[in-house]
Design a protein around this motif. Structure first.
Motif, short mmCIF file in Angstrom:
data_model
loop_
_atom_site.label_atom_id
_atom_site.label_comp_id
_atom_site.label_asym_id
_atom_site.label_seq_id
_atom_site.Cartn_x
_atom_site.Cartn_y
_atom_site.Cartn_z
N GLN A 1 0.86 -1.37 -0.16
CA GLN A 1 -0.02 -0.03 0.11
C GLN A 1 0.70 1.24 0.06
O GLN A 1 0.70 2.29 -0.85
CB GLN A 1 -0.85 -0.05 1.32
N SER A 2 1.99 1.11 0.64
CA SER A 2 2.86 2.41 0.93
C SER A 2 4.18 1.88 0.43
O SER A 2 4.84 0.88 0.69
CB SER A 2 3.01 2.74 2.40
N VAL A 3 5.01 2.84 -0.41
CA VAL A 3 6.08 2.53 -0.81
C VAL A 3 6.92 3.51 -0.68
O VAL A 3 6.69 4.79 -0.42
CB VAL A 3 5.83 1.98 -2.33
N GLU A 4 8.30 3.54 -1.09
CA GLU A 4 9.23 4.54 -0.85
C GLU A 4 9.41 5.16 -2.25
O GLU A 4 10.07 4.45 -3.15
CB GLU A 4 10.57 3.95 -0.32
N ALA A 5 9.05 6.50 -2.52
CA ALA A 5 9.11 6.84 -3.73
C ALA A 5 10.72 7.29 -4.19
O ALA A 5 11.27 7.03 -5.38
CB ALA A 5 8.44 8.50 -3.91
N GLU A 6 11.51 7.21 -3.33
CA GLU A 6 13.08 7.46 -3.59
C GLU A 6 13.93 6.06 -3.68
O GLU A 6 14.96 6.11 -3.56
CB GLU A 6 13.80 8.37 -2.49
N VAL A 7 13.12 5.15 -3.85
CA VAL A 7 13.84 3.86 -3.86
C VAL A 7 15.00 3.80 -4.92
O VAL A 7 15.89 3.09 -4.69
CB VAL A 7 12.90 2.58 -3.94
N ALA B 1 16.91 6.11 -5.91
CA ALA B 1 18.38 6.78 -5.16
C ALA B 1 18.77 6.08 -4.24
O ALA B 1 20.13 5.71 -4.01
CB ALA B 1 17.74 8.15 -4.74
N ILE B 2 18.07 5.30 -3.62
CA ILE B 2 18.41 4.61 -2.28
C ILE B 2 19.33 3.34 -2.85
O ILE B 2 20.28 3.05 -2.28
CB ILE B 2 17.19 4.05 -1.50
N ALA B 3 18.74 2.72 -4.00
CA ALA B 3 19.18 1.67 -4.51
C ALA B 3 20.76 1.77 -4.87
O ALA B 3 21.82 1.24 -4.86
CB ALA B 3 18.44 1.00 -5.71
N GLU B 4 20.88 3.01 -5.53
CA GLU B 4 22.13 3.85 -6.18
C GLU B 4 23.15 3.71 -4.62
O GLU B 4 24.24 3.39 -4.90
CB GLU B 4 21.91 5.03 -6.70
N GLN B 5 22.54 4.17 -3.67
CA GLN B 5 23.38 4.31 -2.40
C GLN B 5 23.93 3.17 -2.16
O GLN B 5 25.12 2.64 -1.58
CB GLN B 5 22.73 5.15 -1.47
N VAL B 6 23.00 2.04 -2.07
CA VAL B 6 23.47 0.70 -1.62
C VAL B 6 24.34 0.14 -2.44
O VAL B 6 25.48 -0.50 -2.10
CB VAL B 6 21.97 -0.25 -1.49
N ALA C 1 13.10 0.39 -10.64
CA ALA C 1 12.74 1.51 -9.82
C ALA C 1 11.79 2.30 -10.79
O ALA C 1 10.76 2.80 -10.77
CB ALA C 1 13.79 2.54 -9.39
N ALA C 2 12.26 2.58 -12.27
CA ALA C 2 11.70 3.08 -13.34
C ALA C 2 10.34 2.41 -13.51
O ALA C 2 9.39 3.09 -13.49
CB ALA C 2 12.55 3.32 -14.60
N SER C 3 10.48 1.22 -13.68
CA SER C 3 9.18 0.48 -13.78
C SER C 3 8.02 0.46 -12.57
O SER C 3 7.16 0.66 -12.96
CB SER C 3 9.65 -1.17 -14.20
#
Ligand SMILES: C[S@@+](CC[C@H](N)C(=O)[O-])C[C@H]1O[C@@H](n2cnc3c(N)ncnc32)[C@H](O)[C@@H]1O
Length: 352
Positions: A12-18, A20-25, A123-125
């Motif tokens: 239901q709720s997701v992180e819109a910045e995922v 950017a976060i993935a790139e940091q990871v 993330a784009a998809s």
């Protein structure tokens, strides 16, 4: 793995910045110089080159440091695909089958780079998906408007794990068409990725013992292992004369087609009964099935399913045919010839 993917997709709720976060990871993983390997997999060297294992371990450590559970799940899904593309397993089949050594030695892989690209695509998809939901007015304050729930369980016991939520108005599903080992080895396909994913992040009921052997998930799936907890052969063949006719024409020697067919359908009968139980009287069910081959003969899965549900207080309203235009995997394997068509059964449960 299916539950994990479903939870990411239907949250239901997701992180819109995922993205950017993935790139940091990925950045964190690239900066990690440690050599500790983060999987207890026994036969690891067979399936992963040493430097691949090292980078997957760095990714795993970096994912674990994320606080948000949905973000970790999104990243585990991305890691699963990274594992599929960087392990020594062939990508041409669902079965575990290592590439030849000469080929493995030539491959020069960086899981971190692969992960980074995949995360960007995912993330784009995902962003596009949420955008579509928003356009359809299915989001409110960025949250999906309806309740969603993905549960882990064995369909032979649907009443158990859906008890508090049942009965349902509608069921849509595509069941397996035969035992996993000789149709699609979903379990073998999930085996390598699952070794790198934190089971606690999937579900408390996700059982690590499913990784005991490469065969275990498929063994626990419909038609996988003989069990007493299911329909008897007599009950099954009485419920489906069509199946009886088909089975009678097959060789009955141990390990032969008939044994496999009956073992699968005894499980299938039990799961149908359990599933129909969690549907409301008058409720609809949509079943998508394919007709697999066994011993060179096409199993009339749709007709057998029709007979079985009609014996379970249901009517088949209509059967539709769908052509399969795109398939990720080759059309042919050792025991099933081309499957280019699927049948969709629209079924209605009879009023109480
Ligand atoms: C044809 S696939 C369909 C998957 C999914 N419903 C879809 O449409 O994409 C059948 C799935 O059923 C799973 N399966 C097999 N036995 C099962 C069982 N006893 N309980 C729950 N799922 C099972 C298989 O592992 C496989 O993922």
């Amino acid at each position: 793995l299916a539950v994990l993917i479903s939870r990411v997709r239907t949250a239901q709720s997701v992180e819109a910045e995922v993205g950017a976060i993935a790139e940091q990871v990925a950045g964190k993983a690239a900066a990690d110089r440690r050599h500790t390997i983060e999987t207890a997999m026994e036969n690891r060297d067979k399936w992963f080159q040493a430097d691949v294992s090292r980078e997957l371990s760095r990714l795993r450590r970096a994912i674990r440091q994320c606080d948000d559970l949905w973000v970790r799940r999104f990243l585990w899904v991305t890691l699963a695909e990274t594992v599929r593309l960087t392990s020594n397993d062939r990508t041409s089949t669902y079965k575990l089958h290592a590439r030849p050594l000469s080929e493995i030695e030539k491959r020069n892989l960086s899981p971190i780079a692969v992960f980074k690209n995949l995360a960007k695509e995912n993330a784009a998809s995902f962003k596009a998906f949420r955008h579509r939901l928003s356009e359809a007015k299915r989001l409110k304050s960025s949250k999906y408007v309806a309740k969603t729930d993905a549960r882990i369980g064995d369909t032979r016991n649907a009443q158990e794990y859906w008890a508090d939520a049942a009965p349902f108005d509608l069921l849509m599903t595509s069941p397996p068409y035969g035992d996993n080992l000789t149709t699609v080895t979903y379990g073998q396909h999930s085996y390598l990725p699952l070794h790198w994913i934190d089971f606690e992040d999937i579900d408390p009921a996700a059982d690590i013992e499913t990784l005991r052997t490469t065969q275990e998930i498929d063994r626990r799936s419909l038609g996988g292992a003989a069990s007493d907890d299911v329909w008897t052969e007599a009950k099954l063949l009485e419920a489906s004369p069509r199946l009886k006719r088909f089975a009678d024409a097959l060789s009955a020697k141990p390990g032969d087609a008939r044994v496999r067919l009956i073992r699968f359908y005894r499980d299938f009968g039990a799961s149908l009964e359990s599933i129909v139980d969690v549907v409301k009287p008058d409720g609809y069910m949509i079943w998508t099935v394919g007709n697999r081959n066994i011993a060179g003969q096409q199993v009339p899965t749709d007709l057998v399913l029709s007979e079985l549900v009609e014996g379970l207080r249901c009517n088949v309203v209509t059967t539709l045919t769908r052509r399969i235009h795109h398939k990720r995997m080759p059309d042919r394997n050792a025991s099933s010839a081309t499957m280019r068509e699927e049948k969709i059964l629209l079924v209605r449960k009879i009023e109480a």
